[in-house]
Design an enzyme around this catalytic site. Structure first.
Site, PDB file in Angstrom:
ATOM      1  N   ASP A 166       0.797  -1.237   0.000  1.00 29.52           N
ATOM      2  CA  ASP A 166       0.000   0.000   0.000  1.00 29.52           C
ATOM      3  C   ASP A 166       0.826   1.282   0.000  1.00 29.52           C
ATOM      4  OD1 ASP A 166       1.121  -0.035   2.499  1.00 29.52           O
ATOM      5  OD2 ASP A 166      -0.751  -0.355   3.587  1.00 29.52           O
TER       6      ASP A 166
ATOM      7  N   GLU B 255       0.235  -9.096  -1.150  1.00 35.33           N
ATOM      8  CA  GLU B 255      -0.476  -8.592   0.035  1.00 35.33           C
ATOM      9  C   GLU B 255      -1.667  -7.728  -0.397  1.00 35.33           C
ATOM     10  OE1 GLU B 255       0.694  -5.553   3.102  1.00 35.33           O
ATOM     11  OE2 GLU B 255       1.466  -7.295   4.156  1.00 35.33           O
TER      12      GLU B 255
ATOM     13  N   GLU C  62      -2.636   4.888   2.888  1.00 36.21           N
ATOM     14  CA  GLU C  62      -2.445   3.496   2.465  1.00 36.21           C
ATOM     15  C   GLU C  62      -3.737   2.795   2.054  1.00 36.21           C
ATOM     16  OE1 GLU C  62      -1.041   4.833   5.192  1.00 36.21           O
ATOM     17  OE2 GLU C  62       1.124   4.614   4.918  1.00 36.21           O
TER      18      GLU C  62
ATOM     19  N   HIS D 182       4.818   5.414  13.342  1.00 39.93           N
ATOM     20  CA  HIS D 182       5.161   6.260  12.200  1.00 39.93           C
ATOM     21  C   HIS D 182       3.980   6.679  11.344  1.00 39.93           C
ATOM     22  CE1 HIS D 182       4.467   3.309   8.984  1.00 39.93           C
ATOM     23  NE2 HIS D 182       4.804   2.421   9.893  1.00 39.93           N
TER      24      HIS D 182
ATOM     25  N   ARG E 195       1.088   8.374   9.315  1.00 37.60           N
ATOM     26  CA  ARG E 195       0.787   9.773   8.969  1.00 37.60           C
ATOM     27  C   ARG E 195      -0.466  10.285   9.670  1.00 37.60           C
ATOM     28  NH1 ARG E 195       4.065   9.071   4.787  1.00 37.60           N
ATOM     29  NH2 ARG E 195       4.883  10.929   3.777  1.00 37.60           N
TER      30      ARG E 195
ATOM     31  N   HIS F 210      11.633   5.823  14.098  1.00 37.67           N
ATOM     32  CA  HIS F 210      11.550   5.926  12.634  1.00 37.67           C
ATOM     33  C   HIS F 210      12.242   7.219  12.177  1.00 37.67           C
ATOM     34  CE1 HIS F 210       9.640   6.258   8.662  1.00 37.67           C
ATOM     35  NE2 HIS F 210       9.186   5.029   8.799  1.00 37.67           N
TER      36      HIS F 210
HETATM   37  C1  UD1 Z   1       6.279   4.978   4.266  1.00 37.85           C
HETATM   38  C2  UD1 Z   1       4.966   4.465   3.662  1.00 37.85           C
HETATM   39  C3  UD1 Z   1       4.139   3.756   4.720  1.00 37.85           C
HETATM   40  C4  UD1 Z   1       4.947   2.667   5.409  1.00 37.85           C
HETATM   41  C5  UD1 Z   1       6.243   3.271   5.946  1.00 37.85           C
HETATM   42  C6  UD1 Z   1       7.087   2.172   6.539  1.00 37.85           C
HETATM   43  C7  UD1 Z   1       3.842   5.773   1.913  1.00 37.85           C
HETATM   44  C8  UD1 Z   1       2.874   6.826   1.597  1.00 37.85           C
HETATM   45  N1  UD1 Z   1       4.147   5.597   3.204  1.00 37.85           N
HETATM   46  O1  UD1 Z   1       5.991   5.980   5.220  1.00 37.85           O
HETATM   47  O2  UD1 Z   1       2.999   3.163   4.098  1.00 37.85           O
HETATM   48  O3  UD1 Z   1       4.188   2.140   6.455  1.00 37.85           O
HETATM   49  O4  UD1 Z   1       6.965   3.888   4.874  1.00 37.85           O
HETATM   50  O5  UD1 Z   1       8.070   2.661   7.383  1.00 37.85           O
HETATM   51  O6  UD1 Z   1       4.347   5.130   1.026  1.00 37.85           O
HETATM   52  N2  UD1 Z   1      13.474   8.746   6.009  1.00 37.85           N
HETATM   53  C9  UD1 Z   1      14.861   8.713   6.027  1.00 37.85           C
HETATM   54  N3  UD1 Z   1      15.493   7.524   5.739  1.00 37.85           N
HETATM   55  C10 UD1 Z   1      14.810   6.376   5.474  1.00 37.85           C
HETATM   56  C11 UD1 Z   1      13.406   6.411   5.485  1.00 37.85           C
HETATM   57  C12 UD1 Z   1      12.752   7.601   5.730  1.00 37.85           C
HETATM   58  O7  UD1 Z   1      15.512   9.710   6.286  1.00 37.85           O
HETATM   59  O8  UD1 Z   1      15.459   5.340   5.245  1.00 37.85           O
HETATM   60  C13 UD1 Z   1      12.768  10.025   6.287  1.00 37.85           C
HETATM   61  C14 UD1 Z   1      12.947  11.043   5.134  1.00 37.85           C
HETATM   62  O9  UD1 Z   1      12.976  12.337   5.667  1.00 37.85           O
HETATM   63  C15 UD1 Z   1      11.670  10.839   4.320  1.00 37.85           C
HETATM   64  C16 UD1 Z   1      10.674  10.617   5.447  1.00 37.85           C
HETATM   65  O10 UD1 Z   1      11.373   9.797   6.405  1.00 37.85           O
HETATM   66  O11 UD1 Z   1      11.354  11.935   3.497  1.00 37.85           O
HETATM   67  C17 UD1 Z   1       9.369   9.998   5.079  1.00 37.85           C
HETATM   68  O12 UD1 Z   1       9.546   8.799   4.327  1.00 37.85           O
HETATM   69  P1  UD1 Z   1       8.301   8.272   3.438  1.00 37.85           P
HETATM   70  O13 UD1 Z   1       8.666   6.988   2.785  1.00 37.85           O
HETATM   71  O14 UD1 Z   1       7.779   9.350   2.560  1.00 37.85           O
HETATM   72  O15 UD1 Z   1       7.179   8.022   4.512  1.00 37.85           O
HETATM   73  P2  UD1 Z   1       7.094   7.011   5.722  1.00 37.85           P
HETATM   74  O16 UD1 Z   1       6.465   7.772   6.830  1.00 37.85           O
HETATM   75  O17 UD1 Z   1       8.385   6.364   5.946  1.00 37.85           O
HETATM   76  N1  UDP Z   2      11.252  -3.217  11.814  1.00 40.00           N
HETATM   77  C1  UDP Z   2      12.656  -3.281  11.775  1.00 40.00           C
HETATM   78  N2  UDP Z   2      13.377  -2.413  12.553  1.00 40.00           N
HETATM   79  C2  UDP Z   2      12.774  -1.490  13.355  1.00 40.00           C
HETATM   80  C3  UDP Z   2      11.350  -1.419  13.367  1.00 40.00           C
HETATM   81  C4  UDP Z   2      10.629  -2.294  12.575  1.00 40.00           C
HETATM   82  O1  UDP Z   2      13.223  -4.114  11.075  1.00 40.00           O
HETATM   83  O2  UDP Z   2      13.499  -0.739  14.036  1.00 40.00           O
HETATM   84  C5  UDP Z   2      10.491  -4.133  10.932  1.00 40.00           C
HETATM   85  C6  UDP Z   2       9.337  -4.880  11.574  1.00 40.00           C
HETATM   86  O3  UDP Z   2       9.760  -6.116  12.114  1.00 40.00           O
HETATM   87  C7  UDP Z   2       8.377  -5.059  10.406  1.00 40.00           C
HETATM   88  C8  UDP Z   2       8.623  -3.832   9.553  1.00 40.00           C
HETATM   89  O4  UDP Z   2       9.891  -3.314   9.945  1.00 40.00           O
HETATM   90  O5  UDP Z   2       8.710  -6.187   9.611  1.00 40.00           O
HETATM   91  C9  UDP Z   2       7.536  -2.830   9.798  1.00 40.00           C
HETATM   92  O6  UDP Z   2       7.896  -1.602   9.231  1.00 40.00           O
HETATM   93  P1  UDP Z   2       7.090  -0.274   9.530  1.00 40.00           P
HETATM   94  O7  UDP Z   2       6.446  -0.365  10.875  1.00 40.00           O
HETATM   95  O8  UDP Z   2       8.027   0.843   9.257  1.00 40.00           O
HETATM   96  O9  UDP Z   2       6.005  -0.275   8.370  1.00 40.00           O
HETATM   97  P2  UDP Z   2       4.528  -0.882   8.226  1.00 40.00           P
HETATM   98  O10 UDP Z   2       4.592  -2.351   8.441  1.00 40.00           O
HETATM   99  O11 UDP Z   2       3.643  -0.173   9.213  1.00 40.00           O
HETATM  100  O12 UDP Z   2       4.143  -0.518   6.818  1.00 40.00           O
END
Ligand code: UD1
Ligand code: UDP
Length: 376
Positions: free
Chosen positions: A99, A121, A135, A212, A214, A245
């Protein structure tokens, strides 16, 4: 080999990488497929951690993450970037997961080029377009553009049927269980002392926290942090461990409210292996994550979910997951109940796994092998 099909597996975030890794490995050993991996790098550090663990070297890397990116930034850049790789690699089938912005935009790029998209999924729904946001709608849009739907559970299949996605739905279990079983075996076999967990006593009563979403940004996160602070003060003999996160909307309130409290450890996001080792040593999990709702029941850990809705009701029904919302007092009450009542804790802490048997990836590969046989 005659009829060898080009497979393009696409992902960009940490959870997609964890859940697609077993599928990448299952396809790579099949000689009848030419399997390529495209990462959008919607996440960077959190994605690279997973690639390293599962020893996956992407064939294409769009490297598109920007600090503080918006949903439109990610969507537009994925759409254009995936299109350029489609033109170069000419896939017969494209695979997307779940998603995220990556999955929906990649599916759209596939649809524009009339390449059949397989959605892994598929079919999870809350019925609320703003929760999880964005999502819920991402997942519905991807279903509209996909040709093959791989539903983790019967309930997910029913959701797809209700929306008239009647073509090619296969119930496979969730590939997260494939990943979880693989990593649990590695943990048991190698008995590593993880440097990331140095200073954490795994024999203590640990509350593991992640967050994390939104839809929780702003007031929801403030409530969550204030609740954790109160709980840490009330339970001085327990340790609250929070791998934070990297999203700045999460880090700011968490660091402002929870830094400097003795029994709260704010740490960097953990690699999947030490994270699962930590979860399996924890007393309970407090989270808004999707994937953790699927993993923790398999490990017999109660999960309190800081959301009002869940697209994963199977574990709620099984009794190992409880929705507690984001009200400060509600979070405190639910966590404290499980800290204090062994009876209530034991009712939730039962290893149940409604999400599969660890063979989801091989079922998906078998499906595509059967398509090839029909093609011959
Ligand atoms: C995204 C997904 C969400 C998922 C989550 C898992 C969308 C809309 N959201 O949300 O569905 O549950 O990932 O964690 O696709 N950032 C870093 N380094 C990283 C990752 C993130 O610095 O490795 C920071 C950056 O500032 C980035 C921000 O996090 O711009 C947001 O990342 P983004 O992927 O847009 O949204 P998530 O909240 O991570
Ligand atoms: N996870 C990880 N390290 C962390 C936190 C989570 O490897 O510090 C793993 C967790 O076991 C799961 C996945 O990341 O498999 C979940 O990711 P997240 O919660 O970011 O996204 P979501 O599942 O809500 O999309």
């Amino acid at each position: 080999m005659k009829n060898k099909k080009n497979i393009l597996i696409i992902f960009g975030t940490r959870p997609e990488a964890i859940k697609m890794a077993p599928l990448v490995h299952a396809f790579k050993v099949e000689e009848s497929f030419n399997t390529k991996v495209l990462v959008t790098a919607q996440h960077r550090e959190m994605l690279d951690q997973v690639l390293q663990l599962f020893e996956i070297t992407p064939d294409y890397d769009l490297n598109l993450m920007k600090p503080g990116q918006t949903l439109s930034d990610v969507h537009c850049n994925v759409l254009k970037g995936v299109e350029s790789i489609i033109l170069e690699s000419k896939p017969d089938y494209m695979f997307v997961h779940g998603d995220t912005a990556t999955s929906t935009a990649a599916a759209q790029a596939g649809f524009y080029h009339q390449i059949p998209v397989a959605h892994i999924e598929a079919g999870l729904r809350t019925g609320n377009m703003y929760s999880p946001f964005p999502e819920e709608i991402n997942r519905k849009l991807t279903a509209q553009m996909a040709t093959y739907h791989f539903a983790p559970t019967e309930l997910a299949k029913d959701n797809l049927l209700k929306e008239n996605n009647t073509q090619s739905i296969v119930v496979t279990g969730n590939t997260v269980i494939d990943a979880l079983q693989w990593v649990m075996e590695k943990i048991k076999r190698e008995k590593i002392q993880y440097p990331e967990l140095k200073g954490i006593n795994l024999d203590e009563k640990i509350v593991l926290i992640t967050g994390h979403r939104r839809e929780n940004f702003g007031e929801g996160f403030l409530n969550i942090c204030h609740a954790i602070k109160v709980l840490a003060e009330k339970n001085g003999d327990s340790t609250f461990i929070y791998p934070v996160h990297l999203n700045p909307n999460v880090r700011k309130p968490v660091n402002e409210i929870l830094t400097g409290i003795e029994n709260i450890k704010l740490i960097e996001p953990l690699t999947y292996e030490p994270f699962i080792a930590l979860m399996s040593s924890s007393y309970l999990v407090l989270t808004d994550s999707g994937g953790i709702q699927e993993e923790a029941p398999g490990l017999g850990k109660p999960v309190l979910v800081m959301r009002d809705t869940t697209e994963r009701p199977e574990a709620v029904k099984a009794g190992t997951v409880r929705l507690v919302g984001t009200d400060k007092n509600a979070i405190i009450t639910h966590v404290q109940e499980l800290m204090d009542s062994r009876e209530k804790y034991d009712l939730m802490a039962q290893a149940k796994n409604p999400y599969g048997d660890g063979k989801a990836s091989s079922r998906i590969v078998s499906f595509f092998k059967s398509l090839q046989r029909v093609d011959v």
